[in-house]
Design a protein around this motif. Sequence first.
Motif, PDB file in Angstrom:
ATOM      1  N   GLU A   1       4.646  11.519   3.358  1.00  0.00           N
ATOM      2  CA  GLU A   1       5.197  12.467   2.389  1.00  0.00           C
ATOM      3  C   GLU A   1       6.478  13.129   2.883  1.00  0.00           C
ATOM      4  OE1 GLU A   1       3.893  16.434  -0.119  1.00  0.00           O
ATOM      5  OE2 GLU A   1       2.401  15.400   1.097  1.00  0.00           O
ATOM      6  N   ALA A   2       6.542  13.494   4.158  1.00  0.00           N
ATOM      7  CA  ALA A   2       7.730  14.171   4.687  1.00  0.00           C
ATOM      8  C   ALA A   2       8.954  13.267   4.617  1.00  0.00           C
ATOM      9  CB  ALA A   2       7.483  14.626   6.119  1.00  0.00           C
ATOM     10  N   ALA A   3       8.783  12.005   4.984  1.00  0.00           N
ATOM     11  CA  ALA A   3       9.912  11.066   4.943  1.00  0.00           C
ATOM     12  C   ALA A   3      10.374  10.833   3.506  1.00  0.00           C
ATOM     13  CB  ALA A   3       9.512   9.741   5.591  1.00  0.00           C
ATOM     14  N   PHE A   4       9.405  10.722   2.582  1.00  0.00           N
ATOM     15  CA  PHE A   4       9.767  10.506   1.183  1.00  0.00           C
ATOM     16  C   PHE A   4      10.489  11.718   0.614  1.00  0.00           C
ATOM     17  CE2 PHE A   4       8.720  10.551  -3.395  1.00  0.00           C
ATOM     18  CZ  PHE A   4       9.367   9.391  -3.761  1.00  0.00           C
ATOM     19  N   GLU A   5      10.015  12.924   0.934  1.00  0.00           N
ATOM     20  CA  GLU A   5      10.664  14.140   0.430  1.00  0.00           C
ATOM     21  C   GLU A   5      12.069  14.297   1.021  1.00  0.00           C
ATOM     22  OE1 GLU A   5       9.795  16.010  -2.076  1.00  0.00           O
ATOM     23  OE2 GLU A   5       8.005  14.779  -2.322  1.00  0.00           O
ATOM     24  N   ALA A   6      12.259  13.870   2.268  1.00  0.00           N
ATOM     25  CA  ALA A   6      13.603  13.900   2.856  1.00  0.00           C
ATOM     26  C   ALA A   6      14.528  12.941   2.117  1.00  0.00           C
ATOM     27  CB  ALA A   6      13.545  13.544   4.338  1.00  0.00           C
TER      28      ALA A   6
END
Length: 132
Positions: free
Chosen positions: A52-57
């Motif tokens: 999720e963190a990579a996608f939100e970035a």
Amino acid sequence: MPAIRTYTRPMSGWYRRHAFYSWYMVREASSVIVTVYALVLLTGLWRLTQGEAAFEAWRASLASPVAIVFHLLALWLFVVHTLSWFRVMPKTMPFVRIGGKRVADATITNAGRIAAAACTVVVYALFLWGTS
């Protein structure tokens, strides 16, 4: 005996001499942007697999001014690309006959444009319905 020289046609700016050639070059250049945009979407899928963190970035990077300008340019080129290919479609497909009469090129082109517009409206409506 003088040296024999072959005729060499000047090629610089050939596409600017006629509007048809200019639009031809825009259509061909639009395919590069279509490819780059596909890579942007594939990067989003790859970032989604990383969590999720990579996608939100990745999503946050799409909100930058450069990304917004790129998306506006891509949208314009997608429209040019789509409309120009519908214009070419009757020239590349076999003749369509209905009731023994050949369907006019304009009918085929306009049917493609209407289908593209209808699909766009459906996808946009589904998007709005899914976000509400």
